[in-house]
Motif scaffolding. Structure first.
Motif, PDB file in Angstrom:
ATOM      1  N   ARG A 112       0.898  -1.546  -0.180  1.00 18.11           N
ATOM      2  CA  ARG A 112      -0.309   0.117  -0.216  1.00 18.11           C
ATOM      3  C   ARG A 112       1.251   1.004  -0.005  1.00 18.11           C
ATOM      4  O   ARG A 112       1.709   1.219   0.743  1.00 18.11           O
ATOM      5  N   PRO A 113       0.580   2.544  -0.575  1.00 20.08           N
ATOM      6  CA  PRO A 113       1.081   3.999  -0.820  1.00 20.08           C
ATOM      7  C   PRO A 113       1.056   4.276   0.325  1.00 20.08           C
ATOM      8  O   PRO A 113       0.681   3.722   1.170  1.00 20.08           O
ATOM      9  N   LEU A 114       1.726   4.819   1.000  1.00 15.64           N
ATOM     10  CA  LEU A 114       2.156   5.759   2.150  1.00 15.64           C
ATOM     11  C   LEU A 114       1.295   7.373   1.558  1.00 15.64           C
ATOM     12  O   LEU A 114       1.560   7.851   0.483  1.00 15.64           O
ATOM     13  N   PRO A 115       0.644   7.505   2.918  1.00 12.50           N
ATOM     14  CA  PRO A 115      -0.230   8.762   2.364  1.00 12.50           C
ATOM     15  C   PRO A 115       0.856  10.004   1.971  1.00 12.50           C
ATOM     16  O   PRO A 115       2.366   9.833   3.218  1.00 12.50           O
ATOM     17  N   ASN A 116       0.194  11.446   1.564  1.00 15.27           N
ATOM     18  CA  ASN A 116       1.312  12.140   0.802  1.00 15.27           C
ATOM     19  C   ASN A 116       2.881  11.940   0.676  1.00 15.27           C
ATOM     20  O   ASN A 116       3.203  13.021   0.565  1.00 15.27           O
ATOM     21  N   ARG A 117       2.182  10.396  -0.204  1.00 15.61           N
ATOM     22  CA  ARG A 117       3.741  10.799  -1.228  1.00 15.61           C
ATOM     23  C   ARG A 117       3.489  10.338  -2.291  1.00 15.61           C
ATOM     24  O   ARG A 117       2.147   9.333  -2.888  1.00 15.61           O
ATOM     25  N   GLN A 118       3.679  10.481  -3.549  1.00 18.36           N
ATOM     26  CA  GLN A 118       3.503   9.970  -4.456  1.00 18.36           C
ATOM     27  C   GLN A 118       4.453   8.514  -4.366  1.00 18.36           C
ATOM     28  O   GLN A 118       5.865   8.590  -4.274  1.00 18.36           O
ATOM     29  N   THR A 119       4.169   7.652  -4.553  1.00 18.27           N
ATOM     30  CA  THR A 119       4.914   6.455  -5.089  1.00 18.27           C
ATOM     31  C   THR A 119       5.437   5.258  -5.779  1.00 18.27           C
ATOM     32  O   THR A 119       4.019   5.001  -6.597  1.00 18.27           O
ATOM     33  N   ILE A 120       6.288   5.445  -6.682  1.00 19.53           N
ATOM     34  CA  ILE A 120       6.823   4.502  -7.936  1.00 19.53           C
ATOM     35  C   ILE A 120       7.111   3.280  -7.214  1.00 19.53           C
ATOM     36  O   ILE A 120       8.514   2.802  -6.586  1.00 19.53           O
ATOM     37  N   VAL A 121       6.714   2.079  -7.757  1.00 20.62           N
ATOM     38  CA  VAL A 121       7.209   0.630  -7.429  1.00 20.62           C
ATOM     39  C   VAL A 121       8.276   0.309  -8.665  1.00 20.62           C
ATOM     40  O   VAL A 121       7.652   0.872  -9.707  1.00 20.62           O
ATOM     41  N   LEU A 122       9.504   0.197  -8.505  1.00 18.09           N
ATOM     42  CA  LEU A 122      10.122   0.143 -10.263  1.00 18.09           C
ATOM     43  C   LEU A 122      10.319  -1.634  -9.742  1.00 18.09           C
ATOM     44  O   LEU A 122      10.585  -2.339  -9.060  1.00 18.09           O
ATOM     45  N   THR A 123       9.815  -2.250 -11.540  1.00 15.82           N
ATOM     46  CA  THR A 123       9.377  -3.914 -10.852  1.00 15.82           C
ATOM     47  C   THR A 123       9.307  -3.656 -13.039  1.00 15.82           C
ATOM     48  O   THR A 123       9.662  -3.764 -13.742  1.00 15.82           O
ATOM     49  N   THR A 124      10.639  -4.759 -12.646  1.00 18.39           N
ATOM     50  CA  THR A 124      10.280  -5.773 -14.664  1.00 18.39           C
ATOM     51  C   THR A 124       9.664  -6.503 -14.632  1.00 18.39           C
ATOM     52  O   THR A 124       9.407  -6.471 -16.031  1.00 18.39           O
ATOM     53  N   ASP A 125       8.529  -6.671 -14.090  1.00 18.78           N
ATOM     54  CA  ASP A 125       7.205  -7.551 -14.286  1.00 18.78           C
ATOM     55  C   ASP A 125       6.369  -6.528 -15.039  1.00 18.78           C
ATOM     56  O   ASP A 125       5.637  -5.982 -14.322  1.00 18.78           O
TER      57      ASP A 125
ATOM     58  N   ASP B   8      -2.443  -0.552  -7.034  1.00 20.13           N
ATOM     59  CA  ASP B   8      -3.865   0.237  -6.872  1.00 20.13           C
ATOM     60  C   ASP B   8      -2.911   2.063  -6.149  1.00 20.13           C
ATOM     61  O   ASP B   8      -1.745   1.712  -5.218  1.00 20.13           O
ATOM     62  N   GLY B   9      -3.203   3.226  -6.509  1.00 21.66           N
ATOM     63  CA  GLY B   9      -2.669   4.059  -5.664  1.00 21.66           C
ATOM     64  C   GLY B   9      -0.763   4.737  -6.231  1.00 21.66           C
ATOM     65  O   GLY B   9      -0.232   5.107  -5.347  1.00 21.66           O
ATOM     66  N   VAL B  10      -0.317   3.670  -6.965  1.00 24.38           N
ATOM     67  CA  VAL B  10       1.298   3.671  -7.117  1.00 24.38           C
ATOM     68  C   VAL B  10       1.461   3.839  -8.650  1.00 24.38           C
ATOM     69  O   VAL B  10       0.579   3.650  -9.318  1.00 24.38           O
ATOM     70  N   LEU B  11       2.664   4.520  -9.396  1.00 26.01           N
ATOM     71  CA  LEU B  11       2.798   4.787 -10.536  1.00 26.01           C
ATOM     72  C   LEU B  11       3.484   3.734 -10.124  1.00 26.01           C
ATOM     73  O   LEU B  11       4.603   3.130  -9.331  1.00 26.01           O
ATOM     74  N   VAL B  12       3.828   2.252 -11.487  1.00 24.63           N
ATOM     75  CA  VAL B  12       4.971   1.439 -11.495  1.00 24.63           C
ATOM     76  C   VAL B  12       5.357   1.562 -13.647  1.00 24.63           C
ATOM     77  O   VAL B  12       5.241   2.254 -14.117  1.00 24.63           O
ATOM     78  N   TYR B  13       7.349   2.084 -12.749  1.00 23.87           N
ATOM     79  CA  TYR B  13       7.569   2.392 -13.774  1.00 23.87           C
ATOM     80  C   TYR B  13       8.620   1.147 -13.866  1.00 23.87           C
ATOM     81  O   TYR B  13       9.066  -0.056 -12.857  1.00 23.87           O
TER      82      TYR B  13
END
Length: 166
Positions: free
Chosen positions: A53-66, A72-77
């Motif tokens: 789950r993303p932390l509040p009041n921050r934009q979260t980016i998850v970096l994965t090769t998948d 939900d609630g994050v950017l996936v790069y």
């Protein structure tokens, strides 16, 4: 601006089974204070170790090769370049927040390092990657308060790169 933020023990341990091997509320408070209203970047395993789950009041980016990964609630790069492009256009600080391989990939691009050193040794399976400390200048050092909630001596360090990165 790109910065790395992490806590480590005296041996450089940063994790055990994709989680922190200690409980140190002062460091969690510092992390929140530094990263709120900014962006944090982490690998998939680190994100899932935090409960996916993303932390509040921050934009979260998850970096994965998948390429099929979604949360939900994050950017996936999927590449370091994607994150670097994002950081160039983001007006705040983009914080690299783990795990070890993610730190290793982004250290050459960071302008600032925020390191919490816990004066204790913990069992763990993940270490922070090697840093060439000759490239960095310590610009702030403050001792953390050790009390009934924060049972380990610790300090907060801020380093600035001596030569700017591209």
């Amino acid at each position: 601006m790109l910065a790395a933020i992490w806590a480590q023990d005296e041996q450089g341990t940063i994790g055990k089974e994709n989680r922190l091997p200690w409980h140190l509320p002062n460091d969690l408070k510092f992390f929140k204070q530094m990263t709120e209203n900014n962006t944090i970047v982490m690998g998939r395993k680190t994100f899932e170790g935090m409960g996916s789950r993303p932390l509040p009041n921050r934009q979260t980016i998850v970096l994965t090769t998948d390429k099929e990964y979604h949360a939900d609630g994050v950017l996936v790069y999927h590449t370091v370049s994607d994150v670097l492009d994002y950081a160039k256009t983001f007006s705040g600080i983009t914080f690299i927040a783990g795990g070890s391989a993610v730190y290793e990939n982004f250290l050459p691009h960071c302008d600032v390092l925020y390191r919490t050193v816990i004066h204790h040794s913990f069992e763990g399976d993940t270490k922070f990657p090697p840093v060439n400390w000759n490239d960095w200048t310590l610009i702030n050092l403050s001792e953390g308060v050790q009390d009934e909630e924060n049972s380990y001596a610790h300090q907060f360090e801020t380093y600035q790169r001596k030569v700017s990165v591209d």
